[in-house]
Design an enzyme around this catalytic site. Structure first.
Site, PDB file in Angstrom:
ATOM      1  N   GLU A 193      -3.592   8.875   8.884  1.00 23.92           N
ATOM      2  CA  GLU A 193      -2.391   8.814   9.202  1.00 23.92           C
ATOM      3  C   GLU A 193      -1.919   9.502  10.402  1.00 23.92           C
ATOM      4  OE1 GLU A 193       0.306   7.317   6.653  1.00 23.92           O
ATOM      5  OE2 GLU A 193      -0.910   6.154   5.707  1.00 23.92           O
ATOM      6  N   HIS A 195      -7.430   2.833   3.832  1.00 26.55           N
ATOM      7  CA  HIS A 195      -7.609   3.886   5.189  1.00 26.55           C
ATOM      8  C   HIS A 195      -8.685   3.774   5.871  1.00 26.55           C
ATOM      9  CE1 HIS A 195      -3.479   4.743   3.545  1.00 26.55           C
ATOM     10  NE2 HIS A 195      -3.164   5.329   4.738  1.00 26.55           N
ATOM     11  N   CYS A 232     -11.020   2.754  -0.017  1.00 26.12           N
ATOM     12  CA  CYS A 232      -9.549   3.060   0.026  1.00 26.12           C
ATOM     13  C   CYS A 232      -9.505   2.328   1.292  1.00 26.12           C
ATOM     14  CB  CYS A 232      -9.398   4.634   0.503  1.00 26.12           C
ATOM     15  SG  CYS A 232      -7.941   5.181   1.207  1.00 26.12           S
ATOM     16  N   ASP A 284       0.836  -1.122   0.013  1.00 23.42           N
ATOM     17  CA  ASP A 284       0.164   0.069   0.144  1.00 23.42           C
ATOM     18  C   ASP A 284       1.044   1.295   0.095  1.00 23.42           C
ATOM     19  OD1 ASP A 284      -2.458   1.859   0.263  1.00 23.42           O
ATOM     20  OD2 ASP A 284      -2.013   1.962   2.417  1.00 23.42           O
ATOM     21  N   SER A 285       0.292   2.446  -0.330  1.00 23.50           N
ATOM     22  CA  SER A 285       1.049   3.741  -0.054  1.00 23.50           C
ATOM     23  C   SER A 285       1.449   3.856   1.349  1.00 23.50           C
ATOM     24  CB  SER A 285       0.102   4.714  -0.575  1.00 23.50           C
ATOM     25  OG  SER A 285      -1.091   4.755   0.089  1.00 23.50           O
ATOM     26  N   CYS A 325      -4.336  -1.349  -1.779  1.00 23.02           N
ATOM     27  CA  CYS A 325      -4.569  -0.013  -1.911  1.00 23.02           C
ATOM     28  C   CYS A 325      -5.542   0.218  -3.027  1.00 23.02           C
ATOM     29  CB  CYS A 325      -3.299   0.560  -2.441  1.00 23.02           C
ATOM     30  SG  CYS A 325      -3.154   2.185  -2.958  1.00 23.02           S
TER      31      CYS A 325
HETATM   32  N1  DGL Z   1      -4.704   3.146   1.255  1.00 22.82           N
HETATM   33  C1  DGL Z   1      -4.460   3.850  -0.250  1.00 22.82           C
HETATM   34  C2  DGL Z   1      -5.852   3.631  -0.802  1.00 22.82           C
HETATM   35  O1  DGL Z   1      -6.550   2.604  -0.681  1.00 22.82           O
HETATM   36  C3  DGL Z   1      -4.544   5.407   0.250  1.00 22.82           C
HETATM   37  C4  DGL Z   1      -4.227   6.065  -1.081  1.00 22.82           C
HETATM   38  C5  DGL Z   1      -3.347   7.292  -0.789  1.00 22.82           C
HETATM   39  O2  DGL Z   1      -2.047   6.943  -0.446  1.00 22.82           O
HETATM   40  O3  DGL Z   1      -3.657   8.364  -1.133  1.00 22.82           O
HETATM   41  O4  DGL Z   1      -6.263   4.284  -1.923  1.00 22.82           O
END
Ligand code: DGL
Length: 266
Positions: A152, A188, A186, A10-11, A73
């Site tokens: 975050e 998150h 997403c 993931d990011s 992600c």
């Molecule tokens: N968890 C990522 C997603 O599902 C976050 C994306 C991001 O870094 O903006 O899109």
């Protein structure tokens, strides 16, 4: 039996919501997790940049002998799944189809909302998938660009005026449309489940895209017979704060510290 580990990326921290479900559902699997914490967020970036970053993330993970990759992600899954799958000789599982399949299972009214990063919503990936499966659906999409940064930063609790105000602004158009199902597109966003559920009300079912991808991985993979159930974590910045925040996503502490890697070298 295939005892090779599963790669997950993931990011940043969001993909840990998928790891949490993998731990519950496939406890014997070994997992290699990469969180690109030095370059998060991806969702505000151009498709070209997201694809370049995603290729580097996969190249790093492929330094391990993996049996599959889970793109935990929504942004990368929306923008780059086809490219990454075409370039890979092992299964690559994204979050978009598993989340859509779950939404199709649970919606009664056929009015489905999708929330995600700007990149995800701009791609139209969730709507395309939902409408291809069931053209009579009504799909309402909403980008929530501030959610990732707030998550975050740990701003996830009920009663936090900042997250509740931002959530109300993003979610009110979806509430007005009378949806009965909302895809958290997403990885998150499951951390905001309470805040989102409180605002949307009990009649709206929430679909966790990270968990749906983990369930889909369980369905397609041969389980490890003699895996050790170990997870190794790698990040591109600040392993200490990753470790601290990871517990929030995983609902368990990381026993082994995350290793720092230089992702731009891949
Ligand atoms: N968890 C990522 C997603 O599902 C976050 C994306 C991001 O870094 O903006 O899109």
């Amino acid at each position: 039996m295939d005892n090779r580990p599963i790669g997950v990326f993931d990011s940043g921290l969001g993909g840990l919501t998928a790891v949490r479900r993998l731990h519950e559902a496939m406890p014997a699997e070994d997992i290699i997790y990469f969180g690109d914490t030095g370059r998060v967020p991806y969702g505000t970036r151009s498709p070209e940049t997201i694809i370049r970053y995603a290729r580097q993330d996969v190249a790093f993970l492929r330094t391990f002998d993996l049996k599959a990759i889970v793109i935990a992600c929504g942004t990368v899954s929306s923008v780059a799944l086809d490219i990454l799958s075409a370039e890979s000789d092992i299964p690559v599982i994204g979050v978009v189809w598993p989340a859509c399949a779950e939404a199709l299972r649970v919606t009664r009214s056929g009015r489905v909302g999708v929330i995600g990063t700007a990149g995800t919503i701009r791609s139209g990936a969730y709507e395309r998938m939902l409408l291809a499966a069931r053209p009579e659906l009504h799909v309402f999409a909403q980008a929530c660009p501030l959610f990732v940064s707030l998550v975050e930063n740990g701003r996830v609790e009920r009663g936090d005026i900042v997250i509740e105000t931002v959530a109300r602004e993003y979610l009110s158009p979806l509430k007005a449309e009378g949806i009965d199902t909302l895809i958290l597109g997403c990885t998150h966003y499951p951390l905001l489940r309470d805040v989102i559920a409180d605002y949307m009300g009990p009649a709206v079912r929430l679909v966790d895209s990270g968990a749906a991808a983990a369930d889909s991985a369980r369905a397609v993979l041969v389980p490890a017979g003699r895996g050790h159930g170990t997870t190794r974590y790698f990040v591109s910045d600040d392993p200490a704060s990753f470790r601290q925040l990871a517990a929030l996503f995983l609902h368990e502490d990381i026993t082994q510290p995350a290793d720092l890697i230089e992702i731009s070298g891949y």
